[in-house]
Design a protein around this motif. Structure first.
Motif, PDB file in Angstrom:
ATOM      1  N   GLY A   1       0.804  -1.213   0.000  1.00 18.27           N
ATOM      2  CA  GLY A   1       0.000   0.000   0.000  1.00 18.27           C
ATOM      3  C   GLY A   1       0.837   1.262   0.000  1.00 18.27           C
ATOM      4  N   GLN A   2       2.019   1.197   0.606  1.00 21.38           N
ATOM      5  CA  GLN A   2       2.881   2.373   0.669  1.00 21.38           C
ATOM      6  C   GLN A   2       3.302   2.855  -0.717  1.00 21.38           C
ATOM      7  OE1 GLN A   2       5.646   0.681   3.847  1.00 21.38           O
ATOM      8  NE2 GLN A   2       5.664   2.852   4.383  1.00 21.38           N
ATOM      9  N   PHE A   3       3.389   1.925  -1.656  1.00 15.83           N
ATOM     10  CA  PHE A   3       3.831   2.289  -3.004  1.00 15.83           C
ATOM     11  C   PHE A   3       2.768   3.061  -3.776  1.00 15.83           C
ATOM     12  CE2 PHE A   3       6.654  -1.313  -2.033  1.00 15.83           C
ATOM     13  CZ  PHE A   3       7.876  -0.722  -2.304  1.00 15.83           C
ATOM     14  N   THR A   4       1.546   3.121  -3.247  1.00 13.88           N
ATOM     15  CA  THR A   4       0.482   3.861  -3.931  1.00 13.88           C
ATOM     16  C   THR A   4       0.417   5.320  -3.473  1.00 13.88           C
ATOM     17  OG1 THR A   4      -1.301   3.445  -2.305  1.00 13.88           O
ATOM     18  CG2 THR A   4      -0.871   1.715  -3.956  1.00 13.88           C
ATOM     19  N   LEU A   5       1.262   5.700  -2.526  1.00 15.80           N
ATOM     20  CA  LEU A   5       1.173   7.029  -1.922  1.00 15.80           C
ATOM     21  C   LEU A   5       1.336   8.140  -2.954  1.00 15.80           C
ATOM     22  CD1 LEU A   5       0.998   8.701   0.696  1.00 15.80           C
ATOM     23  CD2 LEU A   5       3.484   8.544   0.849  1.00 15.80           C
ATOM     24  N   THR A   6       0.451   9.142  -2.891  1.00 11.76           N
ATOM     25  CA  THR A   6       0.544  10.305  -3.775  1.00 11.76           C
ATOM     26  C   THR A   6       0.429  11.587  -2.951  1.00 11.76           C
ATOM     27  OG1 THR A   6      -1.840  10.500  -4.169  1.00 11.76           O
ATOM     28  CG2 THR A   6      -0.591   9.033  -5.641  1.00 11.76           C
ATOM     29  N   TYR A   7       0.975  12.656  -3.490  1.00 12.83           N
ATOM     30  CA  TYR A   7       0.850  13.962  -2.840  1.00 12.83           C
ATOM     31  C   TYR A   7      -0.603  14.436  -2.855  1.00 12.83           C
ATOM     32  CZ  TYR A   7       5.913  14.659  -2.594  1.00 12.83           C
ATOM     33  OH  TYR A   7       7.245  14.547  -2.287  1.00 12.83           O
ATOM     34  N   ASP A   8      -1.344  14.079  -3.910  1.00 15.42           N
ATOM     35  CA  ASP A   8      -2.739  14.522  -4.019  1.00 15.42           C
ATOM     36  C   ASP A   8      -3.551  14.073  -2.808  1.00 15.42           C
ATOM     37  OD1 ASP A   8      -1.915  15.418  -6.469  1.00 15.42           O
ATOM     38  OD2 ASP A   8      -2.957  13.877  -7.628  1.00 15.42           O
TER      39      ASP A   8
ATOM     40  N   LEU B   1      -2.561  -8.149  -7.271  1.00 19.03           N
ATOM     41  CA  LEU B   1      -2.069  -8.080  -5.892  1.00 19.03           C
ATOM     42  C   LEU B   1      -2.886  -7.113  -5.043  1.00 19.03           C
ATOM     43  CD1 LEU B   1       1.787  -8.027  -6.583  1.00 19.03           C
ATOM     44  CD2 LEU B   1       0.457  -9.937  -5.678  1.00 19.03           C
ATOM     45  N   LEU B   2      -3.407  -6.059  -5.681  1.00 20.57           N
ATOM     46  CA  LEU B   2      -4.154  -5.044  -4.949  1.00 20.57           C
ATOM     47  C   LEU B   2      -5.645  -5.369  -4.823  1.00 20.57           C
ATOM     48  CD1 LEU B   2      -2.687  -1.695  -6.371  1.00 20.57           C
ATOM     49  CD2 LEU B   2      -2.062  -2.873  -4.264  1.00 20.57           C
ATOM     50  N   LYS B   3      -6.131  -6.302  -5.636  1.00 22.56           N
ATOM     51  CA  LYS B   3      -7.579  -6.522  -5.729  1.00 22.56           C
ATOM     52  C   LYS B   3      -8.228  -6.818  -4.386  1.00 22.56           C
ATOM     53  CE  LYS B   3     -11.075  -9.096  -8.309  1.00 22.56           C
ATOM     54  NZ  LYS B   3     -11.317 -10.106  -9.355  1.00 22.56           N
ATOM     55  N   LYS B   4      -7.689  -7.783  -3.651  1.00 23.43           N
ATOM     56  CA  LYS B   4      -8.283  -8.132  -2.360  1.00 23.43           C
ATOM     57  C   LYS B   4      -8.212  -6.966  -1.388  1.00 23.43           C
ATOM     58  CE  LYS B   4      -7.638 -13.150  -2.450  1.00 23.43           C
ATOM     59  NZ  LYS B   4      -7.005 -14.320  -1.776  1.00 23.43           N
ATOM     60  N   ARG B   5      -7.095  -6.242  -1.425  1.00 26.77           N
ATOM     61  CA  ARG B   5      -6.934  -5.111  -0.522  1.00 26.77           C
ATOM     62  C   ARG B   5      -7.928  -3.988  -0.826  1.00 26.77           C
ATOM     63  NH1 ARG B   5      -1.844  -7.354  -1.232  1.00 26.77           N
ATOM     64  NH2 ARG B   5      -0.457  -7.379   0.590  1.00 26.77           N
ATOM     65  N   CYS B   6      -8.373  -3.923  -2.076  1.00 23.33           N
ATOM     66  CA  CYS B   6      -9.270  -2.843  -2.484  1.00 23.33           C
ATOM     67  C   CYS B   6     -10.736  -3.107  -2.146  1.00 23.33           C
ATOM     68  CB  CYS B   6      -9.147  -2.597  -3.987  1.00 23.33           C
ATOM     69  SG  CYS B   6      -7.692  -1.642  -4.438  1.00 23.33           S
ATOM     70  N   ARG B   7     -11.083  -4.333  -1.842  1.00 23.05           N
ATOM     71  CA  ARG B   7     -12.494  -4.659  -1.615  1.00 23.05           C
ATOM     72  C   ARG B   7     -13.093  -3.831  -0.491  1.00 23.05           C
ATOM     73  NH1 ARG B   7     -11.938 -11.247  -2.144  1.00 23.05           N
ATOM     74  NH2 ARG B   7     -11.813 -11.311  -4.444  1.00 23.05           N
ATOM     75  N   ARG B   8     -12.363  -3.700   0.608  1.00 19.49           N
ATOM     76  CA  ARG B   8     -12.873  -2.913   1.729  1.00 19.49           C
ATOM     77  C   ARG B   8     -13.031  -1.457   1.337  1.00 19.49           C
ATOM     78  NH1 ARG B   8      -9.634  -2.597   7.362  1.00 19.49           N
ATOM     79  NH2 ARG B   8      -8.070  -1.711   5.957  1.00 19.49           N
ATOM     80  N   ALA B   9     -12.062  -0.938   0.585  1.00 22.33           N
ATOM     81  CA  ALA B   9     -12.127   0.466   0.168  1.00 22.33           C
ATOM     82  C   ALA B   9     -13.348   0.713  -0.716  1.00 22.33           C
ATOM     83  CB  ALA B   9     -10.850   0.852  -0.573  1.00 22.33           C
ATOM     84  N   VAL B  10     -13.669  -0.230  -1.603  1.00 25.23           N
ATOM     85  CA  VAL B  10     -14.838  -0.094  -2.475  1.00 25.23           C
ATOM     86  C   VAL B  10     -16.120  -0.171  -1.658  1.00 25.23           C
ATOM     87  CG1 VAL B  10     -16.146  -1.150  -4.357  1.00 25.23           C
ATOM     88  CG2 VAL B  10     -13.659  -0.992  -4.510  1.00 25.23           C
ATOM     89  N   MET B  11     -16.177  -1.134  -0.738  1.00 25.05           N
ATOM     90  CA  MET B  11     -17.377  -1.316   0.080  1.00 25.05           C
ATOM     91  C   MET B  11     -17.640  -0.113   0.980  1.00 25.05           C
ATOM     92  SD  MET B  11     -17.084  -5.348   1.139  1.00 25.05           S
ATOM     93  CE  MET B  11     -18.503  -5.226   2.238  1.00 25.05           C
ATOM     94  N   GLU B  12     -16.584   0.473   1.524  1.00 27.64           N
ATOM     95  CA  GLU B  12     -16.749   1.592   2.448  1.00 27.64           C
ATOM     96  C   GLU B  12     -16.881   2.935   1.739  1.00 27.64           C
ATOM     97  OE1 GLU B  12     -13.682   1.581   5.387  1.00 27.64           O
ATOM     98  OE2 GLU B  12     -14.176  -0.426   6.135  1.00 27.64           O
TER      99      GLU B  12
END
Length: 208
Positions: free
Chosen positions: A8-15, A87-98
């Motif tokens: 997840g750290q590799f997705t970090l953006t300034y935005d 690799l990110l798909k499972k990690r994204c499920r919670r973000a989509v649901m919430e």
């Protein structure tokens, strides 16, 4: 890292870091403060702040990265993008649901942006509006007395980001044959000043 691990750290953006800081300040959120070692600068411990908006920023980072990777796969059949998206798909499920509204906004933005690229759209205000509408939804954390102000701020900030990137990349994009709404204008006299005025207008709206 706390919410999505090292990947997840590799997705970090300034935005989205800006969104986290803005929302934390606006809602006067109480935060957990501590010091931790940083992966990039491990020699000394750095200040760390956790709250619900840092979680929200992490969610938005993951969603933006995930859907962008899927788009790269569909456009270019980039296997690296496909593997990373997997690799990110499972990690994204919670973000989509919430965050269903924000997830929908990101998907809609990608579809609209791709349509503009396929049509070789030269109306840069129209193209920038795609990013503006997406950022409007990402800055709007919830429906309350701040939501309309945050949407306006996000809309103009999104347009600013898109126009700045397009201006910065136009020469490289033309050389590589990539889409850029400024591709026929950047060689014209007065182009730099025209873009400068547009950026000032966008940022003036953000500040207002």
């Amino acid at each position: 890292k706390k919410r999505y691990g090292r990947l997840g750290q590799f997705t970090l953006t300034y935005d989205m870091t800006f969104v986290t800081l803005l929302l934390t300040s606006l809602y006067e959120e109480k935060s957990v403060r501590m010091k931790e070692h940083c992966l990039v600068h491990p020699a000394a411990k750095h200040d760390i702040i956790y709250n619900r908006f840092s979680d929200y920023g992490a969610d938005m980072n993951m969603l933006l990265t995930y859907y962008k990777l899927l788009d790269d796969w569909e456009d270019d059949r980039d296997y690296k993008a496909l593997i990373m998206a997997g690799l990110l798909k499972k990690r994204c499920r919670r973000a989509v649901m919430e965050n269903p509204r924000q997830a929908k906004a990101i998907k809609t933005y990608i579809v609209e942006n791709k349509a503009c690229e396929n049509a070789n759209e030269k109306d840069f205000d129209k193209v920038a509006g795609c990013t503006g509408r997406m950022m409007a939804e990402l800055l709007c954390f919830k429906q309350d007395e701040w939501s309309e102000y945050l949407r306006q701020l996000g809309f103009y900030l999104g347009k600013f980001i898109y126009l700045m990137d397009a201006y910065d990349d136009v020469e490289d994009d033309v050389k590589k044959g990539n889409y850029n709404p400024f591709s026929t204008r950047y060689i014209m006299e007065g182009f730099d000043e025209e873009v400068r005025q547009m950026l000032i207008m966008m940022m003036a709206e953000v500040c207002r």
